[in-house]
Design a protein around this motif. Structure first.
Motif, PDB file in Angstrom:
ATOM      1  N   GLN A  60      49.916  -9.081  53.090  1.00 40.11           N
ATOM      2  CA  GLN A  60      48.812  -9.754  52.591  1.00 40.11           C
ATOM      3  C   GLN A  60      48.303  -8.978  51.475  1.00 40.11           C
ATOM      4  OE1 GLN A  60      48.023 -12.360  53.623  1.00 40.11           O
ATOM      5  NE2 GLN A  60      49.291 -11.963  55.311  1.00 40.11           N
ATOM      6  N   LEU A  61      48.356  -7.771  51.223  1.00 38.24           N
ATOM      7  CA  LEU A  61      48.177  -6.908  50.256  1.00 38.24           C
ATOM      8  C   LEU A  61      49.129  -7.304  49.028  1.00 38.24           C
ATOM      9  CD1 LEU A  61      47.393  -3.323  51.516  1.00 38.24           C
ATOM     10  CD2 LEU A  61      45.492  -5.135  50.729  1.00 38.24           C
ATOM     11  N   ALA A  62      50.334  -7.520  49.341  1.00 39.17           N
ATOM     12  CA  ALA A  62      51.241  -7.783  48.285  1.00 39.17           C
ATOM     13  C   ALA A  62      50.828  -9.271  47.805  1.00 39.17           C
ATOM     14  CB  ALA A  62      52.651  -8.053  48.735  1.00 39.17           C
ATOM     15  N   LYS A  63      50.436 -10.132  48.648  1.00 38.93           N
ATOM     16  CA  LYS A  63      50.091 -11.589  48.213  1.00 38.93           C
ATOM     17  C   LYS A  63      48.757 -11.392  46.984  1.00 38.93           C
ATOM     18  CE  LYS A  63      51.720 -13.935  52.120  1.00 38.93           C
ATOM     19  NZ  LYS A  63      51.213 -14.747  53.456  1.00 38.93           N
ATOM     20  N   GLN A  64      47.856 -10.544  47.574  1.00 34.94           N
ATOM     21  CA  GLN A  64      46.796 -10.383  46.634  1.00 34.94           C
ATOM     22  C   GLN A  64      46.982  -9.917  45.331  1.00 34.94           C
ATOM     23  OE1 GLN A  64      44.006  -8.233  49.084  1.00 34.94           O
ATOM     24  NE2 GLN A  64      43.578 -10.181  50.219  1.00 34.94           N
ATOM     25  N   GLU A  65      47.898  -8.833  45.284  1.00 35.55           N
ATOM     26  CA  GLU A  65      48.297  -8.312  44.166  1.00 35.55           C
ATOM     27  C   GLU A  65      49.252  -9.479  43.449  1.00 35.55           C
ATOM     28  OE1 GLU A  65      50.909  -4.845  45.083  1.00 35.55           O
ATOM     29  OE2 GLU A  65      48.869  -3.855  45.954  1.00 35.55           O
TER      30      GLU A  65
END
Length: 170
Positions: A60-65
């Motif tokens: 999820q953090l990768a999607k936000q980045e």
């Protein structure tokens, strides 16, 4: 009989030894009861899939980045009277549909999801069936579930006529 010859009763006929024994016996009894209950009704505070959950958080953090690298931001408005939801998306990507997840902080049974249709120039429109109240977490992404390549998040308190910012990461 005089006071000098008055006999002292044996220990088992006195109050204080039994009081102290009762305190010790009750603490042992309660400890055994709590031990039994904790073994029988173990809730597993750390689930066996904690590693998978950690990987999902990283995903999820990768999607936000990725959303940040695309320069994506959105502004959402929700009409409390009609239930219309309007999202204006800014950035490089503009898919035909957006998925909006409304997550209630304390009760997953109240969570809702909504598909927004692209109207024009980055404007997406949808309609919610019931009026929203209280505080919600918002997640906007191009596809439902884990298939989405980016995600915008926000937080809102409803009912509200104000604009709600959805940004990469909260």
């Amino acid at each position: 009989m005089s006071a000098e010859h008055e006999s002292i009763p044996p220990w088992y006929k006195q109050f204080w030894p039994w009081f102290l024994i009762g305190l010790l016996a009750s603490s042992v009894t309660f400890s055994l009861v709590y031990l039994t209950l904790s073994i029988r009704y173990y809730d597993g505070s750390v689930g066996g899939d904690y590693y998978k959950r950690g990987l999902a958080i990283n995903e999820q953090l990768a999607k936000q980045e990725h959303a940040q690298s695309l320069g994506l931001e959105a502004v959402m408005r929700a009409d409390p009277r009609t239930g219309d939801i309007v999202v204006d998306l800014q950035g490089e990507r503009r898919p035909e549909r957006l998925h909006l997840a409304l997550v209630f902080p304390t009760d997953s049974h109240r969570d809702r999801s909504l598909t927004l249709e692209h109207v024009r120039n980055g404007r997406y429109v949808g309609m919610i069936d019931e009026p929203l109240t209280y505080r919600w977490y918002l997640q906007l992404q191009p596809a439902e579930g884990r298939d989405a390549e980016w995600r915008l998040t926000g937080e809102a308190r409803f009912p509200s006529d104000d604009e709600i910012a959805l940004v990469p990461g909260l």
